[in-house]
Design a protein around this motif. Structure first.
Motif, PDB file in Angstrom:
ATOM      1  N   ASP A   6       0.840  -1.198   0.000  1.00 52.97           N
ATOM      2  CA  ASP A   6       0.000   0.000   0.000  1.00 52.97           C
ATOM      3  C   ASP A   6       0.881   1.257   0.000  1.00 52.97           C
ATOM      4  O   ASP A   6       1.738   1.439   0.866  1.00 52.97           O
ATOM      5  N   CYS A  10       2.942   2.347   3.703  1.00 50.59           N
ATOM      6  CA  CYS A  10       4.391   2.103   3.847  1.00 50.59           C
ATOM      7  C   CYS A  10       5.084   3.386   4.285  1.00 50.59           C
ATOM      8  O   CYS A  10       4.991   4.418   3.624  1.00 50.59           O
ATOM      9  N   CYS A  16      10.677  -5.515   5.548  1.00 47.75           N
ATOM     10  CA  CYS A  16      10.459  -6.377   4.382  1.00 47.75           C
ATOM     11  C   CYS A  16      11.774  -6.634   3.651  1.00 47.75           C
ATOM     12  O   CYS A  16      12.026  -7.744   3.188  1.00 47.75           O
ATOM     13  N   VAL A  53       5.579  -9.883   5.034  1.00 46.51           N
ATOM     14  CA  VAL A  53       4.214  -9.334   5.112  1.00 46.51           C
ATOM     15  C   VAL A  53       3.726  -9.334   6.563  1.00 46.51           C
ATOM     16  O   VAL A  53       3.179  -8.344   7.048  1.00 46.51           O
ATOM     17  N   GLU A  54       3.992 -10.430   7.260  1.00 43.51           N
ATOM     18  CA  GLU A  54       3.520 -10.555   8.647  1.00 43.51           C
ATOM     19  C   GLU A  54       4.235  -9.595   9.587  1.00 43.51           C
ATOM     20  O   GLU A  54       3.722  -9.275  10.655  1.00 43.51           O
ATOM     21  N   ASN A  55       5.413  -9.143   9.200  1.00 44.08           N
ATOM     22  CA  ASN A  55       6.212  -8.322  10.114  1.00 44.08           C
ATOM     23  C   ASN A  55       6.262  -6.845   9.757  1.00 44.08           C
ATOM     24  O   ASN A  55       6.991  -6.079  10.391  1.00 44.08           O
ATOM     25  N   CYS A  56       5.517  -6.434   8.765  1.00 43.67           N
ATOM     26  CA  CYS A  56       5.468  -4.991   8.469  1.00 43.67           C
ATOM     27  C   CYS A  56       4.682  -4.304   9.591  1.00 43.67           C
ATOM     28  O   CYS A  56       3.506  -4.595   9.791  1.00 43.67           O
ATOM     29  N   GLU A  58       3.378  -1.472   9.803  1.00 41.38           N
ATOM     30  CA  GLU A  58       2.255  -0.655   9.329  1.00 41.38           C
ATOM     31  C   GLU A  58       1.162  -1.497   8.684  1.00 41.38           C
ATOM     32  O   GLU A  58       0.159  -0.954   8.214  1.00 41.38           O
ATOM     33  N   ARG A  59       1.382  -2.822   8.618  1.00 41.81           N
ATOM     34  CA  ARG A  59       0.426  -3.695   7.921  1.00 41.81           C
ATOM     35  C   ARG A  59       0.172  -3.173   6.498  1.00 41.81           C
ATOM     36  O   ARG A  59      -0.963  -3.138   6.016  1.00 41.81           O
ATOM     37  N   SER A  62      -0.094  -6.922   1.679  1.00 39.01           N
ATOM     38  CA  SER A  62      -1.133  -7.952   1.677  1.00 39.01           C
ATOM     39  C   SER A  62      -0.842  -8.969   0.584  1.00 39.01           C
ATOM     40  O   SER A  62      -0.259  -8.641  -0.451  1.00 39.01           O
TER      41      SER A  62
END
Ligand code: F3S
Length: 66
Positions: A6, A10, A16, A53-56, A58-59, A62
């Protein structure tokens, strides 16, 4: 498998890049270079991409499974 980053979410935490160095990189401004894009994950790199992905924090990332 594809990963969307996104462009709004970000903020350049770079986890990542650390966790999936063969998939993601930073751009000149220090954001994920895939910001605003959806990229196809190369075969063999799905697990590291998933971890990224799981560790960003800011989520921002996806996953779309093919
Ligand atoms: Fe951005 Fe998250 Fe990576 S904030 S640089 S997508 S860890």
């Amino acid at each position: 498998m594809r990963v969307r980053v996104d462009g709004e979410l970000c903020t350049g935490h770079a986890r990542c890049v650390i966790l999936a160095e063969h998939v993601f990189e930073l751009d000149d401004e220090g954001y994920c270079s895939s910001r605003g894009d959806e990229i196809r994950i190369p075969e063999g790199h799905e697990e590291s991409a998933r971890t990224a992905v799981e560790n960003c924090p800011e989520r921002a990332m996806s996953i779309t499974e093919d």
